[in-house]
Each structure stands twice: as structure tokens, then as C-alpha cells.
Design a protein around this motif. Structure first.
Motif, mmCIF file in Angstrom:
data_model
loop_
_atom_site.group_PDB
_atom_site.id
_atom_site.type_symbol
_atom_site.label_atom_id
_atom_site.label_comp_id
_atom_site.label_asym_id
_atom_site.label_seq_id
_atom_site.Cartn_x
_atom_site.Cartn_y
_atom_site.Cartn_z
ATOM 1 N N ASN A 113 32.838 47.936 42.686
ATOM 2 C CA ASN A 113 32.735 47.057 41.627
ATOM 3 C C ASN A 113 33.431 46.088 41.618
ATOM 4 N N PHE A 114 32.983 44.662 41.304
ATOM 5 C CA PHE A 114 33.761 43.403 41.332
ATOM 6 C C PHE A 114 34.925 43.549 40.114
ATOM 7 N N THR A 115 34.436 43.845 38.950
ATOM 8 C CA THR A 115 35.308 43.836 37.826
ATOM 9 C C THR A 115 36.596 44.612 38.181
ATOM 10 N N ARG A 116 36.388 45.771 38.563
ATOM 11 C CA ARG A 116 37.322 46.595 38.631
ATOM 12 C C ARG A 116 38.452 46.337 39.833
ATOM 13 N N ALA A 117 37.893 45.797 40.728
ATOM 14 C CA ALA A 117 38.650 45.126 42.036
ATOM 15 C C ALA A 117 39.463 43.730 41.513
ATOM 16 N N GLY A 118 38.895 43.084 40.642
ATOM 17 C CA GLY A 118 39.706 41.978 40.046
ATOM 18 C C GLY A 118 40.736 42.301 39.194
ATOM 19 N N GLU A 119 40.808 43.519 38.394
ATOM 20 C CA GLU A 119 41.552 44.133 37.538
ATOM 21 C C GLU A 119 42.896 44.444 38.683
ATOM 22 N N GLU A 120 42.545 45.237 39.658
ATOM 23 C CA GLU A 120 43.516 45.522 40.532
ATOM 24 C C GLU A 120 44.319 44.477 41.001
ATOM 25 N N LEU A 121 43.656 43.551 41.234
ATOM 26 C CA LEU A 121 43.981 42.174 42.200
ATOM 27 C C LEU A 121 44.409 40.936 41.212
ATOM 28 N N ALA A 122 44.396 41.393 39.840
ATOM 29 C CA ALA A 122 44.841 40.263 38.953
ATOM 30 C C ALA A 122 43.858 39.058 39.239
ATOM 31 N N LEU A 123 42.913 39.203 39.280
ATOM 32 C CA LEU A 123 41.757 37.988 39.406
ATOM 33 C C LEU A 123 40.397 38.369 38.349
ATOM 34 N N THR A 124 39.814 37.234 38.173
ATOM 35 C CA THR A 124 38.475 37.628 37.454
ATOM 36 C C THR A 124 37.424 38.033 38.093
ATOM 37 N N GLN A 125 36.408 38.607 37.531
ATOM 38 C CA GLN A 125 35.273 38.943 38.367
ATOM 39 C C GLN A 125 34.443 37.970 39.023
ATOM 40 N N SER A 126 34.489 36.633 38.399
ATOM 41 C CA SER A 126 33.730 35.644 39.215
ATOM 42 C C SER A 126 34.900 35.165 40.410
ATOM 43 N N ALA A 127 36.283 35.095 40.229
ATOM 44 C CA ALA A 127 36.873 34.963 41.602
ATOM 45 C C ALA A 127 36.692 35.860 42.807
ATOM 46 N N VAL A 128 36.534 37.293 42.441
ATOM 47 C CA VAL A 128 36.253 38.022 43.347
ATOM 48 C C VAL A 128 34.811 37.858 44.019
ATOM 49 N N SER A 129 33.911 37.777 43.178
ATOM 50 C CA SER A 129 32.702 37.244 43.689
ATOM 51 C C SER A 129 32.688 36.095 44.420
ATOM 52 N N ARG A 130 33.277 35.103 44.144
ATOM 53 C CA ARG A 130 33.561 33.885 44.932
ATOM 54 C C ARG A 130 34.067 34.201 46.284
ATOM 55 N N GLN A 131 35.131 35.143 46.475
ATOM 56 C CA GLN A 131 35.737 35.311 47.685
ATOM 57 C C GLN A 131 35.006 36.172 48.409
#
Length: 114
Positions: free
Chosen positions: A24-42
Motif C-alpha cells: 500500500n503506497f499510503t502506508r508506505a508513505g506514512e512510514e517514510l514520512a512521504l505523501t502517497q503521491s511521492a511514493v507513487s512517483r518514486q
């Protein structure tokens, strides 16, 4: 096999590993202190660098593709072996070095009386 100069950025691999673990990109973003869109972009950037899709997007979650699964196993923490420690060496390479430095060396055993 990727050549050293073609290896992806460590930050992208960290983001990938977290997203693969959470699926899940949202949960990954929460762990990494990133937004869901930043995770998706990376993840998109990593997929572009590798030239393969790493996830299938399915109803609010992501599932690693076969290529993504291979990368997930290789990127998982602890998958790389740490270098083995050097062999233990004595403080002095007895007895020759001890004699060179003026130390008296005796074999272990009962002490001789003075």
C-alpha cells in the motif's frame, strides 16, 4: 544483472521495499514520512530506470509483479550478508616479537620461585 553505475538510487529502493512490504503506497508513505503521491512517483521512477513494472495496482492496494517480487527479496533488510569479522589475532605474535621488544616470555605453568 545491473552494472554498478546503473544501480537505482538507494532512496528509491527503500521506498520500493516499504511499499512492497505494506502492499500500500499510503502506508508506505506514512512510514517514510512521504505523501502517497511521492511514493507513487518514486516507484514510477524506479520502474522507468529498471524498464519493468514492479507493481500491479489493484483496488487500493499494490501487488508486486514477478520482477517486483525478485527485487523485493533482494532489497529486503538483512538479505545482504555483512562482511565476516577478521580473524582474532593475539596482541603479540609470541614469542619472537616479545623478545624483540624486551619482554620476557615464559610458557604457562607453575611460577618459578625467584
Amino acid at each position: 544483472m545491473l552494472e554498478r553505475r546503473n544501480l537505482p538510487d538507494l532512496k528509491l529502493l527503500q521506498t520500493f521495499e516499504c511499499a512492497a512490504r505494506h502492499r500500500n503506497f499510503t502506508r508506505a508513505g506514512e512510514e517514510l514520512a512521504l505523501t502517497q503521491s511521492a511514493v507513487s512517483r518514486q516507484i514510477r521512477e524506479l520502474e522507468a530506470q529498471l524498464g519493468k513494472p514492479l507493481f500491479e495496482r489493484v483496488r487500493g492496494r499494490v501487488v508486486p509483479t514477478p520482477a517486483g517480487e525478485v527485487l523485493r527479496r533482494r532489497a529486503a533488510p538483512g538479505s545482504a550478508r555483512p562482511p565476516s569479522p577478521p580473524p582474532a589475532r593475539p596482541a603479540w605474535p609470541w614469542p619472537a616479537a616479545a623478545r624483540r621488544h624486551g619482554h620476557r616470555w615464559r610458557r604457562a605453568g607453575p611460577r618459578a620461585s625467584p
